[in-house]
Motif scaffolding. Sequence first.
Motif, PDB file in Angstrom:
ATOM      1  N   LEU A 122       1.011  -1.336   0.226  1.00 36.10           N
ATOM      2  CA  LEU A 122       0.139  -0.462  -0.460  1.00 36.10           C
ATOM      3  C   LEU A 122       0.459   1.513  -0.338  1.00 36.10           C
ATOM      4  O   LEU A 122       1.986   1.158   0.433  1.00 36.10           O
ATOM      5  N   PHE A 123       0.747   2.430  -0.804  1.00 37.71           N
ATOM      6  CA  PHE A 123       1.534   3.266  -1.115  1.00 37.71           C
ATOM      7  C   PHE A 123       2.738   3.585  -0.861  1.00 37.71           C
ATOM      8  O   PHE A 123       4.132   3.684  -0.413  1.00 37.71           O
ATOM      9  N   HIS A 124       3.260   2.716  -2.065  1.00 39.80           N
ATOM     10  CA  HIS A 124       4.383   2.059  -1.908  1.00 39.80           C
ATOM     11  C   HIS A 124       5.502   3.682  -3.098  1.00 39.80           C
ATOM     12  O   HIS A 124       6.064   3.572  -3.400  1.00 39.80           O
ATOM     13  N   ASP A 125       4.500   4.689  -3.057  1.00 36.74           N
ATOM     14  CA  ASP A 125       5.198   6.234  -3.675  1.00 36.74           C
ATOM     15  C   ASP A 125       4.781   7.299  -2.700  1.00 36.74           C
ATOM     16  O   ASP A 125       5.931   7.204  -2.820  1.00 36.74           O
ATOM     17  N   LEU A 126       4.013   6.997  -1.765  1.00 35.64           N
ATOM     18  CA  LEU A 126       3.645   7.801  -0.727  1.00 35.64           C
ATOM     19  C   LEU A 126       4.636   7.442   0.320  1.00 35.64           C
ATOM     20  O   LEU A 126       5.126   8.404   1.294  1.00 35.64           O
ATOM     21  N   MET A 127       4.447   6.568   0.721  1.00 37.93           N
ATOM     22  CA  MET A 127       5.088   6.368   1.884  1.00 37.93           C
ATOM     23  C   MET A 127       6.139   5.121   1.790  1.00 37.93           C
ATOM     24  O   MET A 127       6.294   3.447   1.737  1.00 37.93           O
ATOM     25  N   ASN A 128       7.598   5.782   1.397  1.00 36.39           N
ATOM     26  CA  ASN A 128       8.337   4.451   1.057  1.00 36.39           C
ATOM     27  C   ASN A 128       9.703   5.363   1.377  1.00 36.39           C
ATOM     28  O   ASN A 128      11.022   5.798   0.151  1.00 36.39           O
ATOM     29  N   LEU A 129       9.896   5.868   2.256  1.00 33.98           N
ATOM     30  CA  LEU A 129      11.160   6.887   2.860  1.00 33.98           C
ATOM     31  C   LEU A 129      11.920   5.594   3.066  1.00 33.98           C
ATOM     32  O   LEU A 129      11.645   4.344   3.652  1.00 33.98           O
ATOM     33  N   TYR A 130      13.418   5.534   3.262  1.00 28.66           N
ATOM     34  CA  TYR A 130      14.653   4.598   3.592  1.00 28.66           C
ATOM     35  C   TYR A 130      14.188   3.589   2.747  1.00 28.66           C
ATOM     36  O   TYR A 130      14.473   2.281   3.610  1.00 28.66           O
ATOM     37  N   GLY A 131      13.712   3.552   1.618  1.00 34.52           N
ATOM     38  CA  GLY A 131      13.794   2.359   1.159  1.00 34.52           C
ATOM     39  C   GLY A 131      13.039   0.908   1.668  1.00 34.52           C
ATOM     40  O   GLY A 131      13.575  -0.561   1.031  1.00 34.52           O
ATOM     41  N   ASP A 132      11.999   1.203   1.945  1.00 33.84           N
ATOM     42  CA  ASP A 132      11.012   0.738   2.523  1.00 33.84           C
ATOM     43  C   ASP A 132      10.920  -0.149   1.452  1.00 33.84           C
ATOM     44  O   ASP A 132      10.178  -1.357   2.177  1.00 33.84           O
ATOM     45  N   TYR A 133      10.409   0.178   0.739  1.00 30.53           N
ATOM     46  CA  TYR A 133      10.440  -0.686  -0.277  1.00 30.53           C
ATOM     47  C   TYR A 133      11.344  -2.229  -0.849  1.00 30.53           C
ATOM     48  O   TYR A 133      10.058  -3.796  -0.910  1.00 30.53           O
ATOM     49  N   ALA A 134      12.099  -1.960  -0.023  1.00 26.22           N
ATOM     50  CA  ALA A 134      12.667  -3.092  -0.331  1.00 26.22           C
ATOM     51  C   ALA A 134      12.349  -4.115   0.867  1.00 26.22           C
ATOM     52  O   ALA A 134      12.528  -6.053   1.363  1.00 26.22           O
ATOM     53  N   ASN A 135      11.647  -4.283   1.667  1.00 25.88           N
ATOM     54  CA  ASN A 135      10.391  -4.982   2.874  1.00 25.88           C
ATOM     55  C   ASN A 135      10.197  -6.086   2.266  1.00 25.88           C
ATOM     56  O   ASN A 135      10.112  -7.317   2.741  1.00 25.88           O
ATOM     57  N   VAL A 136       9.014  -5.441   1.078  1.00 24.46           N
ATOM     58  CA  VAL A 136       8.443  -6.289   0.287  1.00 24.46           C
ATOM     59  C   VAL A 136       9.258  -7.888  -0.377  1.00 24.46           C
ATOM     60  O   VAL A 136       9.032  -8.453  -0.248  1.00 24.46           O
TER      61      VAL A 136
END
Length: 208
Positions: free
Chosen positions: A6-20
């Motif tokens: 969810l909100f992969h672009d809006l809520m993505n500080l600190y490279g959080d996409y990498a958790n997925v």
Amino acid sequence: MKILHLFHDLMNLYGDYANVLALERALVSKGAEVEITRRSVGDHMYFSEFDFIYIGSGTERSQKTALEYLRDSADALKNAVDGSAVILATGNSFEMFGKKITDRDRTVHEGLGLFDFITEEGAERIVTDSVAEFEGRGLIGFVNKASGIYGIKEPLFTVKQGAGNNPKDASAEGIHIGNFYGTHIIGPLLIRNPSMAEYFAELLISRE
């Protein structure tokens, strides 16, 4: 295994996409097939088909945007939490699931109301490395927040070094109730702590 980011672009500080990506890698290593769906502002929100839902951290402004967009979906999110979906919210995204967020200007933003805790934002930022423990697992990360969380009775982590939910509860961090996991510890969490990625992968596979 279906994952919703969810909100992969809006809520993505600190490279959080990498958790997925870390969770996907852990699942695939155990023989699971993984399908990742990404949704953000402007997309239709539904949650019933997903096994795992992830939301990362954002600025305070981005958080309020995400909160307003999710407001009409609060009941659907609660059904997902009460059902079979596992939700992980890192950084300030988990604050949205409480009763309210009072910002530094003392404006009150009603939360999604899935849990009873409240968030109080302040002018001073808390930036610190963290060492914590979860069910015998040691983990590391860091915290960068301008808020205190009050009213959590079931924390996720025991803090050994760093910041807790609030100054009066420095040894307890995050929240874990049922299928919901929330923490301010970022890094990204599952990249820096492969044992946590393994934990979620094993949890999801055991449910399947």
